[in-house]
Design a protein around this motif. Structure first.
Motif, PDB file in Angstrom:
ATOM      1  N   VAL A   1     -54.192  59.426  38.237  1.00  0.00           N
ATOM      2  CA  VAL A   1     -52.916  58.577  38.226  1.00  0.00           C
ATOM      3  C   VAL A   1     -52.824  57.492  39.436  1.00  0.00           C
ATOM      4  O   VAL A   1     -52.942  56.208  39.245  1.00  0.00           O
ATOM      5  CB  VAL A   1     -51.768  59.108  38.147  1.00  0.00           C
ATOM      6  CG1 VAL A   1     -50.454  58.061  38.294  1.00  0.00           C
ATOM      7  CG2 VAL A   1     -51.615  60.066  36.961  1.00  0.00           C
ATOM      8  N   ILE A   2     -53.444  57.970  40.771  1.00  0.00           N
ATOM      9  CA  ILE A   2     -53.502  57.329  41.733  1.00  0.00           C
ATOM     10  C   ILE A   2     -54.894  56.205  41.445  1.00  0.00           C
ATOM     11  O   ILE A   2     -54.732  55.101  41.897  1.00  0.00           O
ATOM     12  CB  ILE A   2     -53.566  58.100  43.043  1.00  0.00           C
ATOM     13  CG1 ILE A   2     -52.232  58.933  43.313  1.00  0.00           C
ATOM     14  CG2 ILE A   2     -54.006  57.206  44.184  1.00  0.00           C
ATOM     15  CD1 ILE A   2     -52.563  59.753  44.436  1.00  0.00           C
ATOM     16  N   ALA A   3     -55.780  56.813  41.286  1.00  0.00           N
ATOM     17  CA  ALA A   3     -57.048  55.735  40.974  1.00  0.00           C
ATOM     18  C   ALA A   3     -56.666  54.797  39.947  1.00  0.00           C
ATOM     19  O   ALA A   3     -56.988  53.497  39.836  1.00  0.00           O
ATOM     20  CB  ALA A   3     -58.052  56.607  40.474  1.00  0.00           C
ATOM     21  N   LYS A   4     -55.983  55.275  38.782  1.00  0.00           N
ATOM     22  CA  LYS A   4     -55.443  54.054  37.863  1.00  0.00           C
ATOM     23  C   LYS A   4     -54.484  53.108  38.268  1.00  0.00           C
ATOM     24  O   LYS A   4     -54.588  51.895  37.919  1.00  0.00           O
ATOM     25  CB  LYS A   4     -54.881  54.926  36.615  1.00  0.00           C
ATOM     26  CG  LYS A   4     -56.023  55.546  35.650  1.00  0.00           C
ATOM     27  CD  LYS A   4     -55.340  56.415  34.662  1.00  0.00           C
ATOM     28  CE  LYS A   4     -56.341  57.487  33.816  1.00  0.00           C
ATOM     29  NZ  LYS A   4     -55.589  58.258  32.848  1.00  0.00           N
ATOM     30  N   THR A   5     -53.679  53.665  39.137  1.00  0.00           N
ATOM     31  CA  THR A   5     -52.950  52.772  39.887  1.00  0.00           C
ATOM     32  C   THR A   5     -53.687  51.655  40.586  1.00  0.00           C
ATOM     33  O   THR A   5     -53.251  50.389  40.622  1.00  0.00           O
ATOM     34  CB  THR A   5     -51.677  53.377  40.692  1.00  0.00           C
ATOM     35  OG1 THR A   5     -51.160  54.392  39.857  1.00  0.00           O
ATOM     36  CG2 THR A   5     -50.662  52.191  41.223  1.00  0.00           C
ATOM     37  N   ARG A   6     -54.602  52.026  41.227  1.00  0.00           N
ATOM     38  CA  ARG A   6     -55.456  51.087  42.011  1.00  0.00           C
ATOM     39  C   ARG A   6     -56.248  50.312  41.047  1.00  0.00           C
ATOM     40  O   ARG A   6     -56.299  48.829  41.249  1.00  0.00           O
ATOM     41  CB  ARG A   6     -56.676  52.050  42.925  1.00  0.00           C
ATOM     42  CG  ARG A   6     -57.773  51.185  43.289  1.00  0.00           C
ATOM     43  CD  ARG A   6     -57.323  50.113  44.278  1.00  0.00           C
ATOM     44  NE  ARG A   6     -58.382  48.990  44.506  1.00  0.00           N
ATOM     45  CZ  ARG A   6     -58.147  47.726  44.161  1.00  0.00           C
ATOM     46  NH1 ARG A   6     -57.267  47.276  43.629  1.00  0.00           N
ATOM     47  NH2 ARG A   6     -59.312  46.933  44.484  1.00  0.00           N
ATOM     48  N   GLN A   7     -56.519  50.754  39.761  1.00  0.00           N
ATOM     49  CA  GLN A   7     -57.804  49.976  38.960  1.00  0.00           C
ATOM     50  C   GLN A   7     -56.686  49.038  38.381  1.00  0.00           C
ATOM     51  O   GLN A   7     -57.298  47.828  37.896  1.00  0.00           O
ATOM     52  CB  GLN A   7     -58.131  50.968  38.004  1.00  0.00           C
ATOM     53  CG  GLN A   7     -59.000  50.234  36.852  1.00  0.00           C
ATOM     54  CD  GLN A   7     -59.637  51.221  36.143  1.00  0.00           C
ATOM     55  OE1 GLN A   7     -59.148  52.293  35.797  1.00  0.00           O
ATOM     56  NE2 GLN A   7     -60.721  50.907  35.299  1.00  0.00           N
ATOM     57  N   LYS A   8     -55.581  49.184  38.208  1.00  0.00           N
ATOM     58  CA  LYS A   8     -54.567  48.309  37.682  1.00  0.00           C
ATOM     59  C   LYS A   8     -54.059  47.255  38.473  1.00  0.00           C
ATOM     60  O   LYS A   8     -53.401  46.336  38.183  1.00  0.00           O
ATOM     61  CB  LYS A   8     -53.297  48.798  36.916  1.00  0.00           C
ATOM     62  CG  LYS A   8     -53.777  49.805  35.886  1.00  0.00           C
ATOM     63  CD  LYS A   8     -52.410  50.535  35.205  1.00  0.00           C
ATOM     64  CE  LYS A   8     -53.044  51.257  34.378  1.00  0.00           C
ATOM     65  NZ  LYS A   8     -51.689  52.202  33.545  1.00  0.00           N
ATOM     66  N   GLY A   9     -54.506  47.354  39.971  1.00  0.00           N
ATOM     67  CA  GLY A   9     -53.944  46.294  40.946  1.00  0.00           C
ATOM     68  C   GLY A   9     -52.680  46.613  41.776  1.00  0.00           C
ATOM     69  O   GLY A   9     -52.414  45.689  42.344  1.00  0.00           O
ATOM     70  N   SER A  10     -52.012  47.497  41.438  1.00  0.00           N
ATOM     71  CA  SER A  10     -51.030  47.845  42.130  1.00  0.00           C
ATOM     72  C   SER A  10     -50.890  48.185  43.282  1.00  0.00           C
ATOM     73  O   SER A  10     -49.886  48.110  44.277  1.00  0.00           O
ATOM     74  CB  SER A  10     -50.115  48.808  41.374  1.00  0.00           C
ATOM     75  OG  SER A  10     -49.678  48.368  39.881  1.00  0.00           O
ATOM     76  N   ILE A  11     -51.993  48.910  43.875  1.00  0.00           N
ATOM     77  CA  ILE A  11     -52.095  48.983  45.265  1.00  0.00           C
ATOM     78  C   ILE A  11     -53.391  48.650  45.713  1.00  0.00           C
ATOM     79  O   ILE A  11     -54.397  48.292  44.946  1.00  0.00           O
ATOM     80  CB  ILE A  11     -52.009  50.839  45.406  1.00  0.00           C
ATOM     81  CG1 ILE A  11     -52.846  51.514  44.667  1.00  0.00           C
ATOM     82  CG2 ILE A  11     -50.422  50.996  45.328  1.00  0.00           C
ATOM     83  CD1 ILE A  11     -52.748  52.943  44.861  1.00  0.00           C
TER      84      ILE A  11
END
Length: 90
Positions: free
Chosen positions: A57-67
């Motif tokens: 989930v952390i990696a997906k959050t990065r992939q979506k550009g949120s972090i």
């Protein structure tokens, strides 16, 4: 308030992105909290699955550009260190 068509569009886009980022961050924080609670309860039976989910989930959050990518790396690293420290302490 926006005075031009382009600035009105930018305001709409910003609001949509803000809400999307907020949802992504909330999901990420929730999964991390589940891992921390499992460690606190010393429930190491399913912690591997929870940790894997949290990392995903952390990696997906990065992939979506949120972090930022360094933010992602730091969060995953600290979470792994926390879990490993708790495992070694038992």
């Amino acid at each position: 308030m926006a005075n031009h068509v382009s600035s009105e569009k930018r305001a709409r886009q910003t609001e949509v992105r803000r809400l999307r980022n907020r949802a992504n961050m909330s999901a990420m924080k929730t999964t991390v909290k589940k891992v921390l609670e499992a460690v606190q309860k010393k429930d190491f039976s399913n912690i591997d699955a929870l940790l894997r989910d949290a990392q995903s989930v952390i990696a997906k959050t990065r992939q979506k550009g949120s972090i930022h990518k360094n933010n992602m790396a730091r969060r995953i690293s600290r979470l792994n260190a926390f879990v490993n420290k708790a495992r070694n302490a038992q």
